[in-house]
Motif scaffolding. Structure first.
Motif, PDB file in Angstrom:
ATOM      1  N   ALA A 107       0.829  -1.202   0.000  1.00 19.38           N
ATOM      2  CA  ALA A 107       0.000   0.000   0.000  1.00 19.38           C
ATOM      3  C   ALA A 107       0.869   1.261   0.000  1.00 19.38           C
ATOM      4  O   ALA A 107       0.592   2.221  -0.737  1.00 19.38           O
ATOM      5  N   ALA A 108       1.937   1.252   0.797  1.00 24.79           N
ATOM      6  CA  ALA A 108       2.845   2.405   0.829  1.00 24.79           C
ATOM      7  C   ALA A 108       3.535   2.598  -0.515  1.00 24.79           C
ATOM      8  O   ALA A 108       3.711   3.734  -0.980  1.00 24.79           O
ATOM      9  N   MET A 109       3.912   1.502  -1.181  1.00 21.76           N
ATOM     10  CA  MET A 109       4.562   1.602  -2.482  1.00 21.76           C
ATOM     11  C   MET A 109       3.602   2.090  -3.564  1.00 21.76           C
ATOM     12  O   MET A 109       3.992   2.855  -4.460  1.00 21.76           O
ATOM     13  N   ILE A 110       2.344   1.663  -3.503  1.00 17.20           N
ATOM     14  CA  ILE A 110       1.352   2.151  -4.466  1.00 17.20           C
ATOM     15  C   ILE A 110       1.164   3.658  -4.298  1.00 17.20           C
ATOM     16  O   ILE A 110       1.118   4.415  -5.278  1.00 17.20           O
ATOM     17  N   PHE A 111       1.080   4.097  -3.053  1.00 19.62           N
ATOM     18  CA  PHE A 111       0.929   5.534  -2.809  1.00 19.62           C
ATOM     19  C   PHE A 111       2.179   6.286  -3.243  1.00 19.62           C
ATOM     20  O   PHE A 111       2.085   7.367  -3.863  1.00 19.62           O
ATOM     21  N   TYR A 112       3.348   5.724  -2.947  1.00 17.16           N
ATOM     22  CA  TYR A 112       4.601   6.362  -3.361  1.00 17.16           C
ATOM     23  C   TYR A 112       4.670   6.500  -4.877  1.00 17.16           C
ATOM     24  O   TYR A 112       5.074   7.555  -5.398  1.00 17.16           O
ATOM     25  N   THR A 113       4.278   5.465  -5.605  1.00 14.82           N
ATOM     26  CA  THR A 113       4.276   5.518  -7.072  1.00 14.82           C
ATOM     27  C   THR A 113       3.329   6.596  -7.573  1.00 14.82           C
ATOM     28  O   THR A 113       3.642   7.319  -8.541  1.00 14.82           O
ATOM     29  N   THR A 114       2.187   6.738  -6.914  1.00 18.19           N
ATOM     30  CA  THR A 114       1.209   7.758  -7.303  1.00 18.19           C
ATOM     31  C   THR A 114       1.788   9.164  -7.200  1.00 18.19           C
ATOM     32  O   THR A 114       1.420  10.055  -7.974  1.00 18.19           O
ATOM     33  N   LEU A 115       2.697   9.372  -6.258  1.00 13.85           N
ATOM     34  CA  LEU A 115       3.272  10.699  -6.049  1.00 13.85           C
ATOM     35  C   LEU A 115       4.019  11.219  -7.277  1.00 13.85           C
ATOM     36  O   LEU A 115       4.187  12.433  -7.430  1.00 13.85           O
ATOM     37  N   TRP A 116       4.477  10.307  -8.161  1.00  7.16           N
ATOM     38  CA  TRP A 116       5.281  10.738  -9.294  1.00  7.16           C
ATOM     39  C   TRP A 116       4.469  10.916 -10.579  1.00  7.16           C
ATOM     40  O   TRP A 116       5.017  11.307 -11.599  1.00  7.16           O
ATOM     41  N   ILE A 117       3.175  10.643 -10.511  1.00 13.26           N
ATOM     42  CA  ILE A 117       2.329  10.893 -11.690  1.00 13.26           C
ATOM     43  C   ILE A 117       2.298  12.386 -12.036  1.00 13.26           C
ATOM     44  O   ILE A 117       2.455  12.753 -13.207  1.00 13.26           O
ATOM     45  N   PRO A 118       2.094  13.295 -11.058  1.00  9.30           N
ATOM     46  CA  PRO A 118       2.156  14.728 -11.401  1.00  9.30           C
ATOM     47  C   PRO A 118       3.493  15.147 -11.994  1.00  9.30           C
ATOM     48  O   PRO A 118       3.547  16.054 -12.821  1.00  9.30           O
ATOM     49  N   CYS A 119       4.586  14.482 -11.582  1.00  3.32           N
ATOM     50  CA  CYS A 119       5.910  14.807 -12.123  1.00  3.32           C
ATOM     51  C   CYS A 119       5.953  14.550 -13.625  1.00  3.32           C
ATOM     52  O   CYS A 119       6.450  15.384 -14.393  1.00  3.32           O
ATOM     53  N   VAL A 120       5.428  13.416 -14.056  1.00  2.20           N
ATOM     54  CA  VAL A 120       5.400  13.091 -15.483  1.00  2.20           C
ATOM     55  C   VAL A 120       4.549  14.104 -16.233  1.00  2.20           C
ATOM     56  O   VAL A 120       4.919  14.572 -17.319  1.00  2.20           O
ATOM     57  N   ILE A 121       3.418  14.471 -15.648  1.00  2.06           N
ATOM     58  CA  ILE A 121       2.537  15.464 -16.288  1.00  2.06           C
ATOM     59  C   ILE A 121       3.244  16.799 -16.422  1.00  2.06           C
ATOM     60  O   ILE A 121       3.126  17.481 -17.453  1.00  2.06           O
ATOM     61  N   GLN A 122       4.000  17.192 -15.400  1.00  5.19           N
ATOM     62  CA  GLN A 122       4.718  18.470 -15.452  1.00  5.19           C
ATOM     63  C   GLN A 122       5.735  18.498 -16.586  1.00  5.19           C
ATOM     64  O   GLN A 122       5.882  19.513 -17.276  1.00  5.19           O
ATOM     65  N   PHE A 123       6.446  17.401 -16.785  1.00  6.33           N
ATOM     66  CA  PHE A 123       7.408  17.359 -17.889  1.00  6.33           C
ATOM     67  C   PHE A 123       6.693  17.367 -19.241  1.00  6.33           C
ATOM     68  O   PHE A 123       7.174  17.979 -20.201  1.00  6.33           O
ATOM     69  N   LYS A 124       5.557  16.696 -19.320  1.00  9.49           N
ATOM     70  CA  LYS A 124       4.783  16.710 -20.558  1.00  9.49           C
ATOM     71  C   LYS A 124       4.247  18.106 -20.859  1.00  9.49           C
ATOM     72  O   LYS A 124       4.103  18.495 -22.029  1.00  9.49           O
ATOM     73  N   MET A 125       3.948  18.856 -19.815  1.00 12.88           N
ATOM     74  CA  MET A 125       3.423  20.209 -20.005  1.00 12.88           C
ATOM     75  C   MET A 125       4.442  21.135 -20.650  1.00 12.88           C
ATOM     76  O   MET A 125       4.067  22.169 -21.212  1.00 12.88           O
ATOM     77  N   PHE A 126       5.713  20.783 -20.574  1.00 11.33           N
ATOM     78  CA  PHE A 126       6.748  21.587 -21.232  1.00 11.33           C
ATOM     79  C   PHE A 126       6.447  21.701 -22.726  1.00 11.33           C
ATOM     80  O   PHE A 126       6.552  22.776 -23.312  1.00 11.33           O
ATOM     81  N   ASP A 127       6.090  20.582 -23.346  1.00  7.26           N
ATOM     82  CA  ASP A 127       5.765  20.592 -24.770  1.00  7.26           C
ATOM     83  C   ASP A 127       4.480  21.361 -25.031  1.00  7.26           C
ATOM     84  O   ASP A 127       4.374  22.159 -25.964  1.00  7.26           O
ATOM     85  N   TRP A 128       3.463  21.108 -24.192  1.00  9.97           N
ATOM     86  CA  TRP A 128       2.158  21.702 -24.414  1.00  9.97           C
ATOM     87  C   TRP A 128       2.191  23.217 -24.250  1.00  9.97           C
ATOM     88  O   TRP A 128       1.552  23.949 -25.012  1.00  9.97           O
ATOM     89  N   VAL A 129       2.935  23.713 -23.260  1.00 12.81           N
ATOM     90  CA  VAL A 129       2.938  25.142 -22.947  1.00 12.81           C
ATOM     91  C   VAL A 129       3.853  25.924 -23.881  1.00 12.81           C
ATOM     92  O   VAL A 129       3.496  26.991 -24.387  1.00 12.81           O
ATOM     93  N   THR A 130       5.062  25.412 -24.110  1.00  7.92           N
ATOM     94  CA  THR A 130       6.051  26.159 -24.891  1.00  7.92           C
ATOM     95  C   THR A 130       5.915  25.942 -26.393  1.00  7.92           C
ATOM     96  O   THR A 130       6.301  26.804 -27.189  1.00  7.92           O
TER      97      THR A 130
END
Length: 250
Positions: A107-130
């Protein structure tokens, strides 16, 4: 396995159906956003040969919030139940000790993995925004996520063990962050003393900084994977022994 699933879902509810879990998610998302924006500002001010992924995950800010994730998500796993008395009820129920330990860990590992989903989105936003080509490669981002999962597996196990050793969340958190900080600074031994002494290769082998350095460049290596997975199994075994000892002592 039915009891294992029930215990795992119970722990997951503790993360996703409580304000505390969402506060941790918000904290990591904000800190990652600050780290990424700081790196982007550095790209604007000075030409940088490394990728955006590499620069973002090699800032002191990253290590500051990264190491603090684990005491936050693990200190309550056993310590809170021990303090409230529910752990005694759980250990006297018809469930096996390994199911208790592994369900909390998963359960702790599933939650920990979830924490990095916004990180991937933030890097993807680089393409979308710029609208510009990304200043990073898929290999670099994949490498970072891989090593973060490997380090997370071992560091979460350390947090589980610390929580199983005490009934105080504060002590469990301090013990976890203390062990992780020691592990972090062991990676600087060869930086300070060089590689000319016996045992230098061992410090290089366990250096989280070097592991992140190579994986952030898209260079995958099996040796860190073996190290972190072996450490994870060993620490979980110790946690199982602690919990099982408590069970039979009662």
């Amino acid at each position: 396995m039915r009891l294992f699933r029930i215990l795992t879902f119970k722990e997951l509810k503790g993360y996703f159906l409580s304000p505390f879990g969402w506060v941790i998610l918000a904290f990591v998302t904000i800190m990652q956003g600050i780290s990424l924006s700081t790196s982007m500002k550095g790209f604007r001010d000075t030409p940088v040969k490394d990728s955006l992924v590499f620069v973002t995950f090699h800032s002191p800010l990253f290590w500051f919030y990264f190491l603090f994730i684990f005491p936050l998500i693990t200190m309550r796993l056993f310590a809170e139940e021990e303090r409230s008395g529910t752990l005694e009820t759980l250990l006297t129920a018809p469930v096996r000790s390994w199911e208790v330990v592994f369900s909390k860990y998963i359960a702790a590992m599933i939650f920990y993995t979830t924490l990095w989903i916004p990180c991937v989105i933030q890097f993807k936003m680089f393409d979308w925004v710029t609208g510009l080509p990304p200043a990073w490669t898929g290999g670099a981002l994949g490498g970072v996520l891989t090593i973060l999962m490997l380090m997370g597996a071992a560091f979460t196990a350390i947090g589980c063990l610390a929580s199983a050793l005490t009934s105080s969340q504060i002590i469990a958190g301090i013990l976890t962050i203390g062990l992780l900080v020691i592990q972090y600074f062991l990676g600087y031994v060869t930086v300070i003393w060089g590689n000319s002494f016996a045992g230098a290769s061992m410090f290089d082998y366990i250096s989280s900084q070097q592991h992140l350095y190579y994986f952030a460049k898209g260079l995958f290596d099996s040796r860190p994977a073996i190290y972190y997975l072996s450490l994870t199994i060993f620490i979980l075994f110790l946690t199982y022994q602690v919990v099982d000892f408590r069970r039979w002592r009662r």
